[in-house]
Design a protein around this motif. Structure first.
Motif, PDB file in Angstrom:
ATOM      1  N   UNK A  20       0.826  -1.210   0.000  1.00  0.00           N
ATOM      2  CA  UNK A  20       0.000   0.000   0.000  1.00  0.00           C
ATOM      3  C   UNK A  20       0.860   1.260   0.000  1.00  0.00           C
ATOM      4  N   UNK A  21       1.944   1.261   0.775  1.00  0.00           N
ATOM      5  CA  UNK A  21       2.838   2.415   0.793  1.00  0.00           C
ATOM      6  C   UNK A  21       3.480   2.585  -0.581  1.00  0.00           C
ATOM      7  N   UNK A  22       3.953   1.480  -1.174  1.00  0.00           N
ATOM      8  CA  UNK A  22       4.573   1.548  -2.504  1.00  0.00           C
ATOM      9  C   UNK A  22       3.557   2.028  -3.539  1.00  0.00           C
ATOM     10  N   UNK A  23       2.312   1.528  -3.468  1.00  0.00           N
ATOM     11  CA  UNK A  23       1.287   1.943  -4.423  1.00  0.00           C
ATOM     12  C   UNK A  23       0.998   3.428  -4.283  1.00  0.00           C
ATOM     13  N   UNK A  24       0.962   3.925  -3.051  1.00  0.00           N
ATOM     14  CA  UNK A  24       0.722   5.351  -2.852  1.00  0.00           C
ATOM     15  C   UNK A  24       1.873   6.163  -3.436  1.00  0.00           C
ATOM     16  N   UNK A  25       3.107   5.715  -3.181  1.00  0.00           N
ATOM     17  CA  UNK A  25       4.259   6.457  -3.671  1.00  0.00           C
ATOM     18  C   UNK A  25       4.278   6.492  -5.195  1.00  0.00           C
ATOM     19  N   UNK A  26       3.968   5.371  -5.831  1.00  0.00           N
ATOM     20  CA  UNK A  26       3.959   5.343  -7.287  1.00  0.00           C
ATOM     21  C   UNK A  26       2.787   6.157  -7.813  1.00  0.00           C
ATOM     22  N   UNK A  59       9.669  -1.132 -17.496  1.00  0.00           N
ATOM     23  CA  UNK A  59       9.094  -1.644 -18.747  1.00  0.00           C
ATOM     24  C   UNK A  59       8.590  -3.071 -18.535  1.00  0.00           C
ATOM     25  N   UNK A  60       7.302  -3.254 -18.788  1.00  0.00           N
ATOM     26  CA  UNK A  60       6.660  -4.556 -18.665  1.00  0.00           C
ATOM     27  C   UNK A  60       5.621  -4.658 -19.767  1.00  0.00           C
ATOM     28  N   UNK A  61       5.649  -5.722 -20.554  1.00  0.00           N
ATOM     29  CA  UNK A  61       4.656  -5.816 -21.628  1.00  0.00           C
ATOM     30  C   UNK A  61       3.294  -6.188 -21.053  1.00  0.00           C
ATOM     31  N   UNK A  62       2.250  -5.772 -21.760  1.00  0.00           N
ATOM     32  CA  UNK A  62       0.882  -5.940 -21.274  1.00  0.00           C
ATOM     33  C   UNK A  62       0.470  -7.399 -21.135  1.00  0.00           C
ATOM     34  N   UNK A  69      -3.102  -8.483 -24.717  1.00  0.00           N
ATOM     35  CA  UNK A  69      -2.099  -7.877 -25.594  1.00  0.00           C
ATOM     36  C   UNK A  69      -1.890  -6.382 -25.408  1.00  0.00           C
ATOM     37  N   UNK A  70      -2.956  -5.636 -25.152  1.00  0.00           N
ATOM     38  CA  UNK A  70      -2.825  -4.186 -25.189  1.00  0.00           C
ATOM     39  C   UNK A  70      -3.757  -3.519 -24.179  1.00  0.00           C
ATOM     40  N   UNK A  71      -3.176  -2.840 -23.200  1.00  0.00           N
ATOM     41  CA  UNK A  71      -3.930  -2.073 -22.208  1.00  0.00           C
ATOM     42  C   UNK A  71      -3.219  -0.740 -22.039  1.00  0.00           C
ATOM     43  N   UNK A  72      -3.969   0.362 -22.096  1.00  0.00           N
ATOM     44  CA  UNK A  72      -3.372   1.689 -21.932  1.00  0.00           C
ATOM     45  C   UNK A  72      -3.678   2.193 -20.534  1.00  0.00           C
ATOM     46  N   UNK A  73      -2.628   2.518 -19.779  1.00  0.00           N
ATOM     47  CA  UNK A  73      -2.782   2.977 -18.399  1.00  0.00           C
ATOM     48  C   UNK A  73      -1.966   4.244 -18.203  1.00  0.00           C
ATOM     49  N   UNK A  78       1.200   0.466 -10.079  1.00  0.00           N
ATOM     50  CA  UNK A  78       2.242  -0.466  -9.632  1.00  0.00           C
ATOM     51  C   UNK A  78       3.612  -0.130 -10.222  1.00  0.00           C
ATOM     52  N   UNK A  79       3.704   0.961 -10.983  1.00  0.00           N
ATOM     53  CA  UNK A  79       4.991   1.390 -11.526  1.00  0.00           C
ATOM     54  C   UNK A  79       5.492   0.553 -12.679  1.00  0.00           C
ATOM     55  N   UNK A  80       4.606  -0.233 -13.299  1.00  0.00           N
ATOM     56  CA  UNK A  80       4.981  -1.074 -14.436  1.00  0.00           C
ATOM     57  C   UNK A  80       4.133  -0.679 -15.640  1.00  0.00           C
ATOM     58  N   UNK A  81       4.759  -0.636 -16.814  1.00  0.00           N
ATOM     59  CA  UNK A  81       3.991  -0.296 -18.000  1.00  0.00           C
ATOM     60  C   UNK A  81       4.807  -0.457 -19.261  1.00  0.00           C
TER      61      UNK A  81
END
Length: 172
Positions: A20-26, A59-62, A69-73, A78-81
């Motif tokens: 939760x702390x990491x999610x808030x920070x990101x 960098x993390x593939x969808x 295959x494809x999600x736009x966020x 979570x700091x991944x995308x």
């Protein structure tokens, strides 16, 4: 201190509190990046936003991340995308710094056997997660698949060729 106390309640609770702390920070990272780049202007500010965002998102593939295959966020919690997540996040940071959304487009193009997305500002500057430097749009030579005004791109959950902004694509 709260986090340290949370670990006293057991590994499960501590892991949850740490998440939760990491999610808030990101989640607040776009705001933090905007603050770090606020004293700069123009291309130097674009450079700062590019560097800071490229460092903040892993960098993390969808397919691995979401199972599709494809999600736009925008500003992934979570700091991944992947590339379009970087571009959408950079647009958000720039807007927090006072840049108008009308100055930004999300460009999607063929890159080898894959698609790649970048943020284009003022139909001149390219903010790409593959480089820490701001590039020039006229220097990019991939075949354009779609160029979306940033406000349209935010409403999409994946690449939609029919919404291509041909005026922007033709002007590059």
């Amino acid at each position: 201190m709260t986090l340290r106390k949370a670990f006293l309640f057991g590994a499960g609770f501590g892991a949850l509190a740490g998440f939760l702390v990491a999610a808030y920070m990101v989640g607040s990272s776009a705001r933090a990046r905007a603050t770090r780049c606020a004293a700069l202007t123009g291309e130097k500010q674009l450079q700062c936003v590019t560097r800071e965002t490229n460092k903040a998102i892993v960098v993390t593939n969808d397919l691995d991340h979401y199972g599709v295959d494809d999600v736009w966020v925008e500003d992934p919690a979570d700091g991944k995308g992947d590339c379009e997540d970087f571009a959408l996040t950079k647009a958000r940071v720039l807007q927090q710094l006072g840049w108008s959304a009308s100055r930004m487009q999300l460009a999607v193009f063929g890159y080898g056997k894959q698609a790649h997305a970048v943020l284009v500002v003022d139909n001149t500057y390219v903010l790409d997660n593959l480089t820490p430097w701001v590039g020039r749009w006229k220097g990019y030579s991939p075949r354009a698949m779609g160029v979306y005004p940033i406000e349209v791109a935010r409403k999409l959950s994946r690449f939609t060729p029919g919404l291509m902004n041909t005026a922007v694509a033709a002007g590059r």
